[in-house]
Enzyme design. Sequence first.
Site, PDB file in Angstrom:
ATOM      1  N   ASP A 198       0.809  -1.213   0.000  1.00 52.79           N
ATOM      2  CA  ASP A 198       0.000   0.000   0.000  1.00 52.79           C
ATOM      3  C   ASP A 198       0.845   1.267   0.000  1.00 52.79           C
ATOM      4  OD1 ASP A 198       0.946  -0.443   2.557  1.00 52.79           O
ATOM      5  OD2 ASP A 198      -1.007  -0.838   3.431  1.00 52.79           O
ATOM      6  N   ASP A 239      -7.637  -2.425  14.143  1.00 49.11           N
ATOM      7  CA  ASP A 239      -9.041  -2.703  13.771  1.00 49.11           C
ATOM      8  C   ASP A 239      -9.151  -3.949  12.877  1.00 49.11           C
ATOM      9  OD1 ASP A 239      -7.955  -1.800  11.409  1.00 49.11           O
ATOM     10  OD2 ASP A 239      -9.324  -0.105  11.152  1.00 49.11           O
ATOM     11  N   HIS A 280      -7.362  -4.541  10.095  1.00 51.41           N
ATOM     12  CA  HIS A 280      -7.084  -4.364   8.659  1.00 51.41           C
ATOM     13  C   HIS A 280      -5.790  -5.054   8.240  1.00 51.41           C
ATOM     14  CE1 HIS A 280      -4.972  -0.274   9.544  1.00 51.41           C
ATOM     15  NE2 HIS A 280      -4.043  -1.075   9.081  1.00 51.41           N
ATOM     16  N   GLU A 327      -9.668  -1.712   5.279  1.00 53.78           N
ATOM     17  CA  GLU A 327     -10.340  -1.418   6.542  1.00 53.78           C
ATOM     18  C   GLU A 327     -11.568  -2.317   6.703  1.00 53.78           C
ATOM     19  OE1 GLU A 327      -8.794   0.228   8.576  1.00 53.78           O
ATOM     20  OE2 GLU A 327      -8.342   2.299   8.036  1.00 53.78           O
TER      21      GLU A 327
HETATM   22  C1  GLP Z   1      -0.596   0.387   8.483  1.00 52.65           C
HETATM   23  C2  GLP Z   1      -0.174  -0.465   7.296  1.00 52.65           C
HETATM   24  C3  GLP Z   1      -0.391  -1.928   7.570  1.00 52.65           C
HETATM   25  C4  GLP Z   1       0.198  -2.278   8.918  1.00 52.65           C
HETATM   26  C5  GLP Z   1      -0.505  -1.514  10.000  1.00 52.65           C
HETATM   27  C6  GLP Z   1       0.024  -1.824  11.386  1.00 52.65           C
HETATM   28  O1  GLP Z   1      -1.933   0.691   8.480  1.00 52.65           O
HETATM   29  N1  GLP Z   1      -0.832  -0.106   6.087  1.00 52.65           N
HETATM   30  O2  GLP Z   1       0.198  -2.681   6.530  1.00 52.65           O
HETATM   31  O3  GLP Z   1       0.073  -3.656   9.144  1.00 52.65           O
HETATM   32  O4  GLP Z   1      -0.308  -0.146   9.747  1.00 52.65           O
HETATM   33  O5  GLP Z   1       1.107  -0.989  11.695  1.00 52.65           O
HETATM   34  P1  GLP Z   1       2.150  -1.285  12.832  1.00 52.65           P
HETATM   35  O6  GLP Z   1       2.953  -2.433  12.384  1.00 52.65           O
HETATM   36  O7  GLP Z   1       2.984  -0.034  12.920  1.00 52.65           O
HETATM   37  O8  GLP Z   1       1.374  -1.556  14.053  1.00 52.65           O
END
Ligand code: GLP
Length: 260
Positions: free
Chosen positions: A67, A136, A138, A143
């Site tokens: 993404d 959440d 995702h 989402e």
């Molecule tokens: C973002 C990314 C996800 C990731 C998520 C969790 O939203 N697009 O790919 O898994 O954050 O982030 P973190 O690893 O910093 O908790």
Amino acid sequence: MEIIIQPNAETASLIAARVIARVVREKPSAVLGLATGSTPLAMYRELARLHREDGLDFSGVATFNLDEYVGLPPEHPASYHAFMQEHFFRHVNVRPENIHIPDGLAPDIPAFCRSYEEAIRAAGGIDLQVLGIGSDGHIGFNEPSSSLASRTRIKTLTAQTRSDNAANFGSAEKVPIHVITMGVGTIMDARQVLILAFGEKKAEAVAAAVEGPITAMSPASILQMHPVAKCITDEGAAAKLTRTDYYRWVYDRKPGWQKV
Ligand code: GLP
């Protein structure tokens, strides 16, 4: 789904890196699906070490990131382009022409998303997809309420995700509203999936994904339908799972040929 509970994020990340290293050694032209966020950082560090010290060779590997934020140029420090350069690509020998990250500045977003899907197909499909999980539930930026059959497309972030990701931007208001993300269906097409989750903040999302019903309200729960999915957690992220004794029992008794 295979659930691997580790004492901490560090040991969990070593296992994740070992799984990836095995794929790359078995198939030097492997196609890796990559994730950003704080979760995979130690895994990238270990892959860089394996490259430096053990000669793990990424020269034939192609990568596709999950993404990117819409509107951020690649040089913006909070962009996922910048993240990937900083934490992985500049430490290993993936060829620049084999690196794919959604283009947050694409003038025609639907056309770009179609071309991203086409590029994944042309590369032979993703051999291994790395995922984190949002608080959440995702995956990528899919989402809750995302179609479980979705493909790469534009999405609108929830208030929760914008506040979770605020640190990189200074405040939640500065986090872009729109993103481009691989779809849930795109992720499910990968031949193998590795989802990592660390810290108690992720415990509810992990329990819903692993032991809850399959529902678009927890996009990660669709991984229950994936034939080769591993969920690697630390103790904190595993705190709300109910069958941890069984998961540990399984992992401790793996036949030698299945061990990583
Ligand atoms: C973002 C990314 C996800 C990731 C998520 C969790 O939203 N697009 O790919 O898994 O954050 O982030 P973190 O690893 O910093 O908790």
